[in-house]
Scaffold this motif. Structure first.
Motif, PDB file in Angstrom:
ATOM      1  N   ASP A  61       0.880  -1.222  -0.026  1.00  0.00           N
ATOM      2  CA  ASP A  61      -0.033   0.240   0.039  1.00  0.00           C
ATOM      3  C   ASP A  61       0.880   1.175  -0.109  1.00  0.00           C
ATOM      4  OD1 ASP A  61      -2.671   0.833   0.291  1.00  0.00           O
ATOM      5  OD2 ASP A  61      -1.992   1.932   2.094  1.00  0.00           O
ATOM      6  N   GLY A  62       2.167   1.084  -0.405  1.00  0.00           N
ATOM      7  CA  GLY A  62       3.115   2.324  -0.146  1.00  0.00           C
ATOM      8  C   GLY A  62       4.244   1.926   0.536  1.00  0.00           C
ATOM      9  N   PRO A  63       5.193   2.879   0.516  1.00  0.00           N
ATOM     10  CA  PRO A  63       6.441   2.633   1.158  1.00  0.00           C
ATOM     11  C   PRO A  63       6.254   2.394   2.915  1.00  0.00           C
ATOM     12  CG  PRO A  63       6.552   4.789   0.145  1.00  0.00           C
ATOM     13  CD  PRO A  63       4.909   4.315   0.063  1.00  0.00           C
ATOM     14  N   GLY A  64       6.740   1.022   2.968  1.00  0.00           N
ATOM     15  CA  GLY A  64       6.771   0.907   4.735  1.00  0.00           C
ATOM     16  C   GLY A  64       5.463   0.506   5.112  1.00  0.00           C
ATOM     17  N   ARG A  65       4.266   0.127   4.240  1.00  0.00           N
ATOM     18  CA  ARG A  65       3.203  -0.081   4.572  1.00  0.00           C
ATOM     19  C   ARG A  65       2.318  -1.305   3.995  1.00  0.00           C
ATOM     20  NH1 ARG A  65      -0.100   5.556   3.664  1.00  0.00           N
ATOM     21  NH2 ARG A  65      -1.476   4.698   2.423  1.00  0.00           N
ATOM     22  N   VAL A  66       1.540  -1.910   4.385  1.00  0.00           N
ATOM     23  CA  VAL A  66       0.612  -2.867   3.835  1.00  0.00           C
ATOM     24  C   VAL A  66      -0.671  -3.084   4.396  1.00  0.00           C
ATOM     25  CG1 VAL A  66       0.405  -5.449   3.805  1.00  0.00           C
ATOM     26  CG2 VAL A  66       2.641  -4.709   3.615  1.00  0.00           C
ATOM     27  N   LEU A  67      -1.522  -2.984   3.067  1.00  0.00           N
ATOM     28  CA  LEU A  67      -2.824  -3.155   3.552  1.00  0.00           C
ATOM     29  C   LEU A  67      -3.312  -4.579   3.918  1.00  0.00           C
ATOM     30  CD1 LEU A  67      -5.822  -1.683   3.253  1.00  0.00           C
ATOM     31  CD2 LEU A  67      -5.784  -2.061   0.883  1.00  0.00           C
ATOM     32  N   VAL A  68      -4.181  -4.766   4.769  1.00  0.00           N
ATOM     33  CA  VAL A  68      -4.913  -6.116   4.904  1.00  0.00           C
ATOM     34  C   VAL A  68      -6.297  -5.719   4.806  1.00  0.00           C
ATOM     35  CG1 VAL A  68      -4.571  -6.053   7.446  1.00  0.00           C
ATOM     36  CG2 VAL A  68      -4.930  -8.081   6.461  1.00  0.00           C
ATOM     37  N   VAL A  69      -7.101  -6.625   3.991  1.00  0.00           N
ATOM     38  CA  VAL A  69      -8.479  -6.528   3.822  1.00  0.00           C
ATOM     39  C   VAL A  69      -8.967  -8.127   3.995  1.00  0.00           C
ATOM     40  CG1 VAL A  69     -10.266  -6.182   2.251  1.00  0.00           C
ATOM     41  CG2 VAL A  69      -8.387  -4.611   2.238  1.00  0.00           C
ATOM     42  N   GLY A  70     -10.149  -8.171   4.682  1.00  0.00           N
ATOM     43  CA  GLY A  70     -10.893  -9.411   4.911  1.00  0.00           C
ATOM     44  C   GLY A  70     -11.861  -9.392   6.007  1.00  0.00           C
ATOM     45  N   GLU A  71     -12.111 -10.628   6.613  1.00  0.00           N
ATOM     46  CA  GLU A  71     -13.333 -10.589   7.412  1.00  0.00           C
ATOM     47  C   GLU A  71     -13.202 -11.935   8.657  1.00  0.00           C
ATOM     48  OE1 GLU A  71     -16.343 -12.831   7.599  1.00  0.00           O
ATOM     49  OE2 GLU A  71     -15.257 -14.383   6.545  1.00  0.00           O
ATOM     50  N   ALA A  72     -13.756 -11.650   9.534  1.00  0.00           N
ATOM     51  CA  ALA A  72     -13.905 -12.610  10.622  1.00  0.00           C
ATOM     52  C   ALA A  72     -14.967 -12.890  11.068  1.00  0.00           C
ATOM     53  CB  ALA A  72     -12.809 -12.124  11.581  1.00  0.00           C
ATOM     54  N   HIS A  73     -15.560 -13.965  11.529  1.00  0.00           N
ATOM     55  CA  HIS A  73     -16.709 -14.307  12.149  1.00  0.00           C
ATOM     56  C   HIS A  73     -16.827 -15.473  12.993  1.00  0.00           C
ATOM     57  CE1 HIS A  73     -17.136 -16.711   8.370  1.00  0.00           C
ATOM     58  NE2 HIS A  73     -17.731 -17.527   9.232  1.00  0.00           N
ATOM     59  N   PHE A  74     -17.864 -15.678  13.681  1.00  0.00           N
ATOM     60  CA  PHE A  74     -18.111 -16.756  14.542  1.00  0.00           C
ATOM     61  C   PHE A  74     -19.357 -16.845  14.956  1.00  0.00           C
ATOM     62  CE2 PHE A  74     -17.158 -13.336  17.355  1.00  0.00           C
ATOM     63  CZ  PHE A  74     -17.913 -13.409  18.262  1.00  0.00           C
ATOM     64  N   GLU A  75     -20.053 -17.959  15.546  1.00  0.00           N
ATOM     65  CA  GLU A  75     -21.407 -17.996  16.094  1.00  0.00           C
ATOM     66  C   GLU A  75     -21.274 -18.316  17.553  1.00  0.00           C
ATOM     67  OE1 GLU A  75     -23.514 -21.012  13.893  1.00  0.00           O
ATOM     68  OE2 GLU A  75     -24.033 -19.446  12.289  1.00  0.00           O
ATOM     69  N   GLN A  76     -22.321 -17.601  18.367  1.00  0.00           N
ATOM     70  CA  GLN A  76     -22.156 -17.488  19.736  1.00  0.00           C
ATOM     71  C   GLN A  76     -23.482 -17.685  20.383  1.00  0.00           C
ATOM     72  OE1 GLN A  76     -20.494 -17.931  22.017  1.00  0.00           O
ATOM     73  NE2 GLN A  76     -20.710 -16.793  23.954  1.00  0.00           N
ATOM     74  N   HIS A  77     -23.894 -18.455  21.555  1.00  0.00           N
ATOM     75  CA  HIS A  77     -25.045 -18.173  22.038  1.00  0.00           C
ATOM     76  C   HIS A  77     -25.149 -17.248  22.977  1.00  0.00           C
ATOM     77  CE1 HIS A  77     -25.177 -22.434  21.369  1.00  0.00           C
ATOM     78  NE2 HIS A  77     -26.376 -22.524  21.440  1.00  0.00           N
ATOM     79  N   TRP A  78     -26.412 -16.334  23.162  1.00  0.00           N
ATOM     80  CA  TRP A  78     -26.633 -15.373  23.703  1.00  0.00           C
ATOM     81  C   TRP A  78     -27.796 -15.383  24.386  1.00  0.00           C
ATOM     82  CZ3 TRP A  78     -22.936 -11.577  24.282  1.00  0.00           C
ATOM     83  CH2 TRP A  78     -21.796 -11.498  22.989  1.00  0.00           C
ATOM     84  N   LEU A  79     -28.363 -14.581  25.447  1.00  0.00           N
ATOM     85  CA  LEU A  79     -29.588 -14.331  25.897  1.00  0.00           C
ATOM     86  C   LEU A  79     -30.154 -13.404  25.259  1.00  0.00           C
ATOM     87  CD1 LEU A  79     -31.282 -15.926  28.375  1.00  0.00           C
ATOM     88  CD2 LEU A  79     -30.622 -13.821  29.691  1.00  0.00           C
TER      89      LEU A  79
END
Ligand SMILES: [Zn+2]
Length: 187
Positions: A61-79
């Protein structure tokens, strides 16, 4: 199914050059702050999912830097805050973050750009996803479409008022007729 574990640490300048795509799971044991937040869900048998599914794509993404793009997910029990029964919800976040080992590079970014200062050329994959996932947790977990016993009393409370209003309207309507009746009786 994404069952492969993500690498713990990535040499991200190289990943940026290669435009590397990483898909895999991150064990919840590597996300202790997220695990703590998930245990605080008002359920008697609170537990946390084993892992989080993650996709990350790196690019330069330019000198000295990197772009990271993505996603993260999970399923969870709630009340569910509406019917107070357990509900399974998917939590997820989009990731768009600049990685750099140089503070000065990150200081030049726009204020609304997520960034992560790394120690040298290595980044911990857990550090990329943990904060965005914490921000994505539901404030008030609810079934998308639940049938709350609560809302019925509310409806009943409203009904007497509504029928009173109806009576008033009918009385209002009846008055002219009553007057008319008196008039006809006079005759
Ligand atoms: Zn519910």
């Amino acid at each position: 199914m994404l069952t492969e574990a993500l690498p713990k640490r990535i040499r991200y300048p190289q990943a940026g050059i290669e435009e590397a795509l990483l898909e895999g799971v991150l064990p919840m044991s590597r996300l202790p702050r997220l695990a703590d937040a998930l245990l605080d869900n008002e359920l008697d048998n609170a537990n946390v999912p084993e892992s989080v599914a993650v996709t990350l794509r790196f690019s330069s993404d330019g000198p000295g830097r990197v772009l990271v793009v993505g996603e993260a997910h999970f399923e969870q029990h709630w009340l569910c805050q509406r019917c107070l029964e357990p509900v399974v919800l998917r939590s997820g976040c989009e990731i768009e973050m600049i990685l750099s080992g140089h503070k000065k590079v990150l200081e030049q970014l726009r204020n609304d750009q997520d960034s992560l200062l790394t120690d040298g050329d290595l980044v911990d994959t857990a550090d990329i996803v943990e904060d965005p996932l914490l921000l994505a947790l539901p404030m008030s977990p609810k079934h998308e479409d639940c049938d709350p016993a609560f809302e019925i009393p509310e409806l009943i409370e409203v009904m007497p008022d509504a029928s009173q209003a109806q009576d008033e309207i009918e009385e209002g309507r009846q008055r002219p007729f009553a007057g008319l009746k008196r008039l006809t009786e006079k005759d």
